[in-house]
Design an enzyme around this catalytic site. Structure first.
Site, PDB file in Angstrom:
ATOM      1  CG  HIS A 105      -1.709  -1.162   1.493  1.00 36.02           C
ATOM      2  ND1 HIS A 105      -3.025  -1.315   1.141  1.00 36.02           N
ATOM      3  CD2 HIS A 105      -1.364  -2.330   2.075  1.00 36.02           C
ATOM      4  CE1 HIS A 105      -3.455  -2.506   1.527  1.00 36.02           C
ATOM      5  NE2 HIS A 105      -2.461  -3.142   2.089  1.00 36.02           N
ATOM      6  CE  LYS A 127      13.421  16.099 -13.314  1.00 37.80           C
ATOM      7  NZ  LYS A 127      12.089  16.643 -13.241  1.00 37.80           N
ATOM      8  CB  SER A 176      14.802  19.001 -17.622  1.00 36.86           C
ATOM      9  OG  SER A 176      14.103  20.229 -17.584  1.00 36.86           O
ATOM     10  CD  GLU A 223       9.813   9.249 -18.143  1.00 30.31           C
ATOM     11  OE1 GLU A 223       9.876   9.810 -17.036  1.00 30.31           O
ATOM     12  OE2 GLU A 223      10.160   9.816 -19.201  1.00 30.31           O
TER      13      GLU A 223
END
Lengths: 460, 460, 460, 460
Positions: free
Chosen positions: B189, B325, B319, B332
């Site tokens: 969870h 970054k 980025s 992805e």
């Protein structure tokens, strides 16, 4: 909340009132309060599977000396009463509940603890047997809820779904044999095609179902992996090595099915592989049933304004406004059930990809949609077979008429006269709205060889 | 349309202008005119499979004496040139075309007929070899297009998809071994759970992939059924009995794969069972890849504001506005490819249930989505393995810190002191924002037995 | 990599070789190396929208004095060349790439920077204009990529999709009027139903399309929100307040469409609301097109073995084996395109729910599937209208015959004689295979009132 | 079947035994026998809508002089008792039934006929009022069942769904305001991003819900079209022109909702446009709720091993094995409900495209899935708001810590020192595991301008 009808229970979050006669306790009550969503509960098959797990765990813990004989036997008796369905009204948690099914696991833990206490000392609220320390011993929600899905699904598939699919296949095969003498026109793109036998079409349906039967059967293999003993995250914390084989053996004994330990316990706990895979197989079945039932409805269209090649048995009046109408109600119902199953597969897939790290917290939904799919399919297929397939009649005269009329008969002339000339003849018959034979006669092409080639019997 | 650049061709619908140098003919040209939809064509793998079928059919027809040696050998040579890719620019029909793939079949029939004519008499437009009477002899669109899907898919799965899935599994297993010493806190969870080893998590991923590999492999079995000889509707009209075994043997020889005749030819022609089933297995793979890549992105979140338990290799700046970054780009991309495959499965299922009577007229879409799914997965998985999985590093210090902090360690005390007291201690640690050990000390419960039980090493 | 054909570029990850003549630079090259997945790139419409954004941002930054006139004008010129399509071959990043579309944004930043440098000093590799500091000034991937989806989609919808849907509606309406005199039998459950006019059926199709047109149009409203200036996470960091209105005004000027600032910039950056909603509307359109094209194929089934109530125009020969066959190829193609769009909607929905915190990293997939859906629908619908709908003919004689035969005519007797007696008459006609009128005559029920009620003209 | 407990009824298919006290009759009984599938019935809201239609039709027929005052008033009284729920136990047909809902329509026709007979002469089985001739007068299943879906859905949306969505939006806005002072680090790709306010994130959630509210509201407009009077296929056979406006006015009066006649009656009867569109809007809502609840679960992850930026209220103990654990149960439940709704949308879409000619025979499934979606969403959202959203607390200290640590702060330096140098600094801080400020100090770049630019407060 009248205190004379209720008793006070407590857990880490404090006190809570529970109906006096309820076998469930505080956590079930919290779940009732939290989840007023659908009014639906997990089905009988699931409760039964949970009961089998609780009985098997208690038996194993007794054997391993972790649970006293008195307590263990009371738990087993209580669990067996749950298995038999005596406490079905005590399973009150909504299908849509906390993600791992904690509330559901606590519901059975509490019911069995209360009932076991009652067995031992006559008081269901005596807390003599503890829902966590005794009933849930060596278990967690994560390993048991997930295993209960597997057990329940494997049972329905074996006892109900596969036999019904097999029955469907056999009856389609019988129809295939019965309809083999009926010659008709095939249709591709819904347009006139070569001659085919009605029985050949049905043999295709039968084979589709046979292949899907095998696919479902093979898929079920993944359900036989049950992760009892994996506990919360697969680490089998503090479990003696004998626990897992023993508890699974007990489940096998109680179900007569070949459950086994997962190849990798972490995978089992992380994932919902087997339910996803099973649902995909049910989607395949549904796609095929939609195709077959759509075909049957098309072939049975009419009686005056459609193809009318077959007649379906009448099961009920078809219209509230058009007197005497009889519709393909059973096939429509089957189609709808398949749409629902396809929708449930989307639900499971969406839930299945939402797992995060050690567990997937969409478990109750996965249980609900998988088991409901199995339930409705297991009820639908026998209905479809008994109220529709078995009674289908072929309309030979109509079938033959279409065959004689079909412009596609010209195909048989292509190897004799070449594709280009055959095409011209086909087109001319269409334009003039006459038969192929008539065009041949007009063109003096009706040689014996050609007339013989045109005989549909030679084409199938 | 400049007549000096074009030649006139004709078919049943009349005359049509075709580019002078085009190997394709009238029907391909009609399809170009009719279907200006996506600009995409069926892929190389499909064209190759079509070529294999045309060569195998010509070879068999020669053997059976139905096709002259001269014509047959010219067709085979032309088909082999197609197989090698020499005429890829001649396959110009849009993916979205007529339903059975007639245009696609005519495209290859016309290209091979023209090329075979050219081989025989130097003139591609001489019609010396006929697209229907010679190249398409003993075939129809319905049996060959469908069979080409099976052949193309089976080849990609065997040569590219399964090896890449196996590679992924092996590299996950290597990571699992490498990361076995790294202890961390499990999370269920997304909340503190029991200790687990980073390697155990990865062993779960590896097992998931292994199980899915087997599922894909088993599913592929259905693709080995190819219905060559079934012709338009499965009746094998006018075919000598030796044709089917011979033509399939030739396909097997040319592909080195174990293709076989379908158990029931009508089922093969009616249905798109194997592509549907294969796509369902690819959906299963995609669901699992989404879960695994999502986990990896979560574990790699940070570097300062996330979990940071693992570090992914940098493959490109992350980025355009935040300097320095680095993002989980490969994962992805993998996730997106899986979303697309899941979408393609929906497309195939929607198409698969739209079959009517003797055939399904959604064949080109089924070919496109299945083969594109196989293509993009077969490219994605090696990228994922080589540019991401292999380079993952575990951050032991961070993992250990989480483990020491986790409130779930109190679970180990439950068998000793009971669930209720353990719960209170867990809650108190949470409320006071201290460790479990600190609460035990305050309550003078830090006995040697309890301190030993709290050691995470004992829990995994 | 031959150094004479390549130049060295560098970024935070180090050096990388780029083709000497490429306008793109290091980050595009890394993306090429990283993402060899599908060979597909984002479409022309998307590149154009990116170009519009770059030009508008440069214009605004010049106006606000943040960018020198020289640099700004060079960027604008370069961007306009991109808009015109002069650099389409420089957009080489695979559709499946890093999640926010960073590679895609860098591709255009690098192309424009190189071209602007070239404009200013003749050397494309001079780095005179900087891809981040100048071309990407005041922007981030997150606000521009997302906005480019909106701009591209809004343009296609306005210029191509809506006009084609409207054309479809109008042509269906024309057919509705033309077919109004043709009376036929309705069919419900594919069974005989009351009389209806062929034109009434078509009026239903026209209305369905009209309603969906409005839905698409309303949905497009959400696309007019574009979040330029929101930058990476919606905080508009360091932007002067005039920036956003100015840059959006410039986009409006260049597109002639009413774009506006989002009501809430964080929502825009977090979410992919408008693409999701647009895809849902395209799914609705696809569902309706499937229903309508399926109906038309059913009504056109035959010519001898089907309903044959309408005839579709012939667009190409229909079979490679059955000479003279003509299939509903355009409608089948349309159905397939709709299956694909429905599949794309699944892909977008799956991607859309995968957003996490400040952004959704499935952006390139969302762009690809939305824009491809719009592209193929915008090509399909005019094809469907021009090559099929316009040429549909109604077969009055066949239609009338069905109407006279339909057992459902008995419905008209129900208000006169009651449902129960009417039902018996209907059933008797069916059992005896005679018409309703014949049963009435046999039963001496053929009163003038009843015969008049039976006249189909009175029923529509 | 004990004849003392049963009575004999008959219809066109012959005699059938019905329970003596049942208000339903022969056709309902046949449906019970035919459809033993799920044990579920259409919900209260649907029965109520059917009752409203029956009362309105009887009222109109009385007004128009087609139905005697005595019979009409008895029917209206009976229908009103159905509306009030007095006969809920008499609605016994399975959700999965004949395709148009004929059984469902006959169920209410029979119940009302029996009850009206009872009202008039004390005997429910007297057949004094006829289910077809009186109760179903001027109606058919096709127009009434479909209209009942619209009425029931419009009522739930207006009375329960929209208010709950609006409540959710308002509470998210309140949280947004309350959390505006809490600064934190944004995260894109789950990686460190620029500073943002916790309240800004929540404002995005609120706006998403607001936009979806409007979309649902607009979509509902299509539900206000109800096709009463269209009868079986839209031809309004034998109806006086005043019928339709009168009966719809009566429905409006009884529901207080603005129902209207469809623009085109054939479209209404052919299609299931409004339910499809409504489900698409519910899918949009579900996608957004999944994104938002996933975010909240991620932000609340921990307490020690996750992000812990927010704390959710405890609603129940979280684990059966890990004492003291509290899980995001309400959000997990919400996520599951959304998965189910997404699955239901697939079911409806699959059913919606299966319409054929004059009607869609998947109506009962469409009713079930649409109304169940509305029911579970209408129960879930208030639960989510009251048991979770309202009680969320922001953990300011933790949020601030992440913000100070984030490497993305370097973004603010890019406009000052250029993207390339800023990138190097960001990378160095990452490699050395120090803050941006420390790197700046080491490089002596910590000028006042730069230190000021680094202040997160300036960035939001």
């Amino acid at each position: 909340m009248n205190s004379s009808n209720h008793r006070k229970e407590r857990d880490t979050l404090g006190e809570i009132m529970v109906p006096k006669d309820a076998y469930y306790g505080s956590q079930t009550q919290r779940a009732i309060n939290n989840f007023q969503i659908s009014g639906r509960h997990l089905p009988r098959t699931f409760i039964k599977a949970q009961g089998i797990i609780k009985a098997s765990a208690a038996f194993t813990n007794m054997e391993l000396g972790r649970l006293s004989k008195t307590t263990g036997e009371a738990i087993i008796q209580a669990a067996e009463e749950v298995i038999e369905g005596k406490f079905d009204d005590q399973f009150v948690v909504d299908v849509y509940q906390a993600g791992a099914g904690t509330s559901q696991n606590m519901n059975i833990n509490e019911v069995i603890a209360s009932r076991a206490s009652e067995i031992l000392n006559g008081r269901l609220d005596s807390h003599h047997v503890h829902p966590h320390d005794h009933v849930n011993m060596t278990q967690s929600t994560n390993d048991t809820f997930h295993s209960a899905i597997h057990i329940a699904a494997a049972e329905i598939i074996n006892q109900r779904l596969l036999p019904s699919v097999s029955h469907l296949q056999k009856e389609l095969e019988k129809k295939s044999i019965a309809f083999m003498p009926i010659m008709k026109s095939g249709r591709t793109h819904l347009h006139d095609a070569l001659p085919i036998r009605l029985g050949q079409e049905f043999s295709g349906y039968a084979e589709t179902i046979k292949s899907t039967y095998q696919q479902i059967e093979e898929t079920t293999d993944a359900l036989y992996e049950i992760g009892l003993g994996g506990q919360a995250i697969g680490t089998k914390m503090n479990l003696p090595p004998e626990y897992i084989p023993k508890v699974i053996a007990e489940v096998c004994k109680r179900t007569n099915l070949p459950f086994r330990e997962p190849s990798n316990m972490f995978q089992f706990i992380q994932n919902t592989n087997a339910p996803i895979r099973t649902m995909l197989a049910l989607k395949e079945l549904s796609i095929h049933l939609i195709k077959i039932t759509s075909d049957l409805r098309l072939l049975a269209s009419g009686p005056r304004t459609g193809l009318a090649e077959i007649t379906l048995p009448s099961v009920q009046p078809g219209s509230t406004i058009m007197p005497g109408k009889v519709n393909p109600a059973i096939l429509e119902m089957t189609h709808m059930v398949c749409c629902q199953v396809i929708g449930y597969e989307t639900a499971i897939a969406t839930a299945g990809m939402a797992g995060q790290l050690e567990i997937n917290v969409m478990m109750p939904l996965i249980a609900h949609t998988l088991l409901d799919s199995l339930e409705i399919l297991s009820n639908t297929i026998p209905t479809m077979v008994n109220k529709c397939i078995i009674g289908i009649q072929g309309n030979e005269q109509i079938c033959n008429n279409y065959m004689q009329e079909s412009l596609a008969l010209v195909t048989a002339l292509s190897p004799i006269m070449g594709f280009d000339l055959a095409s011209q003849i086909g087109k001319e018959a269409d334009d003039k709205n006459v038969t192929i034979k008539q065009v041949l006669q007009e063109r003096n092409l009706d040689t014996p060889e050609i007339i013989k080639a045109l005989n549909p019997k030679g084409m199938v």
